[in-house]
Design a protein around this motif. Structure first.
Motif, short mmCIF file in Angstrom:
data_model
loop_
_atom_site.label_atom_id
_atom_site.label_comp_id
_atom_site.label_asym_id
_atom_site.label_seq_id
_atom_site.Cartn_x
_atom_site.Cartn_y
_atom_site.Cartn_z
N SER A 316 0.59 -1.75 -0.24
CA SER A 316 -0.10 0.28 0.16
C SER A 316 1.04 1.17 0.24
CB SER A 316 -0.62 0.11 1.16
OG SER A 316 -0.21 0.43 2.42
N GLY A 317 1.97 1.37 0.27
CA GLY A 317 2.96 2.63 0.34
C GLY A 317 3.26 3.03 0.87
N HIS A 318 2.93 2.18 2.47
CA HIS A 318 3.37 3.54 3.35
C HIS A 318 4.58 3.50 3.88
CE1 HIS A 318 3.23 3.34 8.11
NE2 HIS A 318 1.96 3.06 7.86
N PRO A 319 4.56 4.78 4.11
CA PRO A 319 5.88 5.44 3.95
C PRO A 319 6.77 5.50 5.23
CG PRO A 319 4.78 6.59 4.72
CD PRO A 319 3.83 5.82 4.09
N LEU A 354 9.18 -9.48 3.23
CA LEU A 354 10.06 -7.80 2.42
C LEU A 354 10.70 -8.26 0.99
CD1 LEU A 354 9.65 -8.10 5.41
CD2 LEU A 354 12.20 -7.07 5.48
N ALA A 355 10.65 -8.66 0.49
CA ALA A 355 11.21 -8.93 -1.22
C ALA A 355 10.40 -8.08 -2.00
CB ALA A 355 11.61 -10.59 -1.72
N GLY A 356 10.97 -6.56 -1.85
CA GLY A 356 10.37 -5.39 -2.71
C GLY A 356 11.17 -4.35 -3.22
N THR A 357 11.27 -3.24 -3.72
CA THR A 357 12.05 -2.62 -3.64
C THR A 357 12.36 -1.88 -2.92
OG1 THR A 357 10.32 -2.42 -6.05
CG2 THR A 357 12.08 -0.05 -5.50
N PRO A 358 12.05 -1.42 -1.88
CA PRO A 358 12.40 -0.36 -0.69
C PRO A 358 13.51 -1.50 -0.06
CG PRO A 358 10.04 0.28 -0.28
CD PRO A 358 10.46 -1.07 -1.35
N PHE A 359 13.13 -2.74 0.00
CA PHE A 359 14.04 -3.72 0.60
C PHE A 359 15.26 -3.97 -0.03
CE2 PHE A 359 15.78 -8.00 1.90
CZ PHE A 359 16.14 -7.90 2.89
N LEU A 360 14.93 -4.36 -1.58
CA LEU A 360 16.03 -4.68 -2.78
C LEU A 360 16.73 -3.49 -3.03
CD1 LEU A 360 16.58 -6.95 -4.45
CD2 LEU A 360 15.46 -5.85 -6.17
N THR A 361 16.13 -2.56 -3.25
CA THR A 361 17.30 -1.35 -2.59
C THR A 361 19.01 -1.11 -1.47
OG1 THR A 361 15.84 0.19 -3.80
CG2 THR A 361 17.04 1.23 -2.95
N GLY A 362 17.66 -0.79 -0.52
CA GLY A 362 19.19 -1.41 0.68
C GLY A 362 20.01 -2.78 0.81
N VAL A 363 19.76 -3.31 -0.52
CA VAL A 363 20.56 -4.63 0.07
C VAL A 363 21.45 -4.23 -1.33
CG1 VAL A 363 20.34 -7.61 -1.73
CG2 VAL A 363 18.76 -6.45 1.00
N ARG A 364 21.76 -3.65 -2.30
CA ARG A 364 22.39 -3.24 -3.46
C ARG A 364 23.19 -2.10 -3.03
NH1 ARG A 364 17.80 -3.42 -7.80
NH2 ARG A 364 17.98 -5.19 -8.89
N GLU A 365 22.44 -1.67 -2.12
CA GLU A 365 23.66 -0.03 -1.24
C GLU A 365 25.11 -1.14 -0.42
OE1 GLU A 365 21.30 2.54 0.65
OE2 GLU A 365 20.27 3.37 -0.87
N LEU A 366 24.07 -1.60 -0.22
CA LEU A 366 25.23 -2.47 1.09
C LEU A 366 25.81 -3.67 0.38
CD1 LEU A 366 26.50 -1.81 3.85
CD2 LEU A 366 24.69 -0.63 2.76
N LEU A 367 25.90 -3.81 -0.48
CA LEU A 367 25.95 -5.59 -0.61
C LEU A 367 27.43 -5.23 -1.83
CD1 LEU A 367 26.51 -8.19 -1.50
CD2 LEU A 367 24.71 -7.30 -3.33
N TYR A 368 26.56 -4.06 -2.94
CA TYR A 368 27.77 -3.81 -3.72
C TYR A 368 29.44 -2.69 -3.15
CZ TYR A 368 25.15 -5.56 -7.50
OH TYR A 368 24.33 -6.61 -8.17
#
Length: 418
Positions: A316-319, A354-368
């Motif tokens: 639902s896009g809850h901030p 949790l496998a959506g855009t916000p979580f995936l973005t966070g994973v990529r930030e720290l992983l790379y």
């Protein structure tokens, strides 16, 4: 459900009916002539061994293949694995809900059900209800109980694959060392009205109906790798729901470690002081799982009690939920930098609530940021293709690969008397 690692077929008169079936199922040899070439068997011997598979109902003849000779001639009759001769029952348990299905031997879903199943209520009650689900699903699919050749179950805890028992599961109280195979077999027999338990003989299965149990992340990884990435020799999946776990498929085989404990990354210490359900402090699952995010949301007055509630808020896009999911992704990504450096996978898949855009973005930030560039140069970081069905598809693939392994085919053909 193809894509498994190739097995070596013995040359000469040693190649068995099971090995011929393996060649057909894998697509490496799908005519009698190709089987002769692959095995070195005579035409008569190939015919005799194929006859056993036809009598069992496991092979069928398909359309004629192309004519290879420039002189023409009759096309070769192709051989196909007959996936209609039996079905597989599968189920995937999470902490508060379950999903079950009837599958064909090639992974097509014939009937499916999901609903409330709380693992905290204990194995006897949960597996008893699952047996009822299986019986109802067979009716829905229009299949008799004796069509079932195997049962596969995914559970949210570490599993000793030799015994099918969970070993010290942090989020499955009362399940440690429990005889899951025996109880589920009895529950299915009771509700399906077969009177058949462990070791009972089914005319279609060629032996007892086996129950195979594995960790949910393992089976999700297996299902996703088999269906979407069959050529990936090192595949990793991270499930982030109520807890956090990882499954790995290496060389076409689930990597479990020596006793089923591989992939339990949710209990890597990350230096925080949060109390985990396992009794320790500072576990990754205590700060970055769906359950942890739900707890933080509840503390701020948002109605959330589980990872599935967080998933709904993210949809639902809850901030606030999106911000916390991204933060959780960064924490998981920090740990995955080590995992990726160690395993060097070609695909890293994020799955679960949790496998959506916000979580995936966070994973990529720290992983790379943290992993060696060489470790991520050929890495695809993706989300699930199969979604909530990944564990079911993986469980089905596990059962089919077990039942139709060449050595087991010989045992089952003997049990059928062919």
């Amino acid at each position: 459900m193809t894509g498994r690692a190739d097995r070596t077929v013995r040359a000469g008169n040693q190649a068995s009916s099971g090995e011929l079936l393996e060649l057909v199922r894998s697509g490496r040899a799908t005519t009698r002539g190709a089987l002769q070439q692959a095995t070195g068997l005579s035409r008569a011997t190939v015919g005799q061994r194929l006859d056993r598979l036809f009598r069992a109902g496991w092979l069928r003849e398909g359309a004629g293949g192309p004519v290879d000779s420039p002189l023409g001639g009759r096309p070769s009759i192709t051989l196909e694995f007959d996936d209609a001769h039996a079905v597989v029952l599968v189920a995937d348990l999470d902490t508060r809900h379950g999903r079950a299905a009837v599958l064909t031997l090639t992974g097509e879903i014939l009937a499916e059900k999901s609903g409330l199943l709380v693992v905290d209520e204990g194995p006897d009650a949960v597996l008893g209800e699952l047996g009822r689900w299986f019986a109802d699903l067979l009716v829905k699919a229009g299949k008799p109980a004796d069509a079932v050749c195997g049962i596969g179950l995914a559970v949210p805890g570490p599993v000793d694959s030799d015994t099918g028992r969970v070993v010290q599961p942090p989020i499955m109280p009362g399940w440690d060392g429990y005889d899951i195979r025996g109880r589920l077999s009895r529950a299915f027999a009771e509700h399906a009205g077969t009177g058949a338990g462990v070791g009972a003989v089914s005319a279609r299965s060629g032996g007892g109906v086996p129950v195979l149990v594995d960790n949910d992340a393992n089976l999700m990884a297996y299902g996703e790798q088999r269906t979407g990435y069959p050529d990936c020799s090192a595949f990793a999946l991270v499930k982030v729901s109520t807890g956090i776990g990882a499954g790995m498929v290496v060389g076409g085989t689930i990597y479990r470690g020596i006793d089923g404990g591989a992939g339990d990354i949710g209990h890597i210490r990350v230096g925080a002081d949060a109390l985990c359900r396992c009794g320790s402090y500072g576990c990754l699952a205590a700060v970055a799982s769906g359950g942890a995010v739900a707890r933080r949301l509840a503390e701020s007055g948002v109605a959330a009690a589980s990872g599935s509630d967080v998933r709904d808020l993210l949809t639902s896009g809850h901030p606030e939920a999106m911000a916390l999911a991204r933060e959780a992704g960064r924490q998981v990504g920090d740990v995955l930098a080590t995992v990726v450096t160690l395993l060097n996978p070609g695909v890293l898949m994020i799955a679960g609530d949790l496998a959506g855009t916000p979580f995936l973005t966070g994973v990529r930030e720290l992983l790379y940021q943290r992993a060696l560039p060489r470790s991520t140069a050929h890495l695809d970081v993706v989300t699930s293709r199969l979604g909530e069905r990944a564990g079911l598809i993986g469980a089905g693939a596990l059962v089919v690969e077990y039942l139709y392994a060449p050595e087991r085919v010989e045992e089952r053909l003997a049990a059928l008397g062919v």
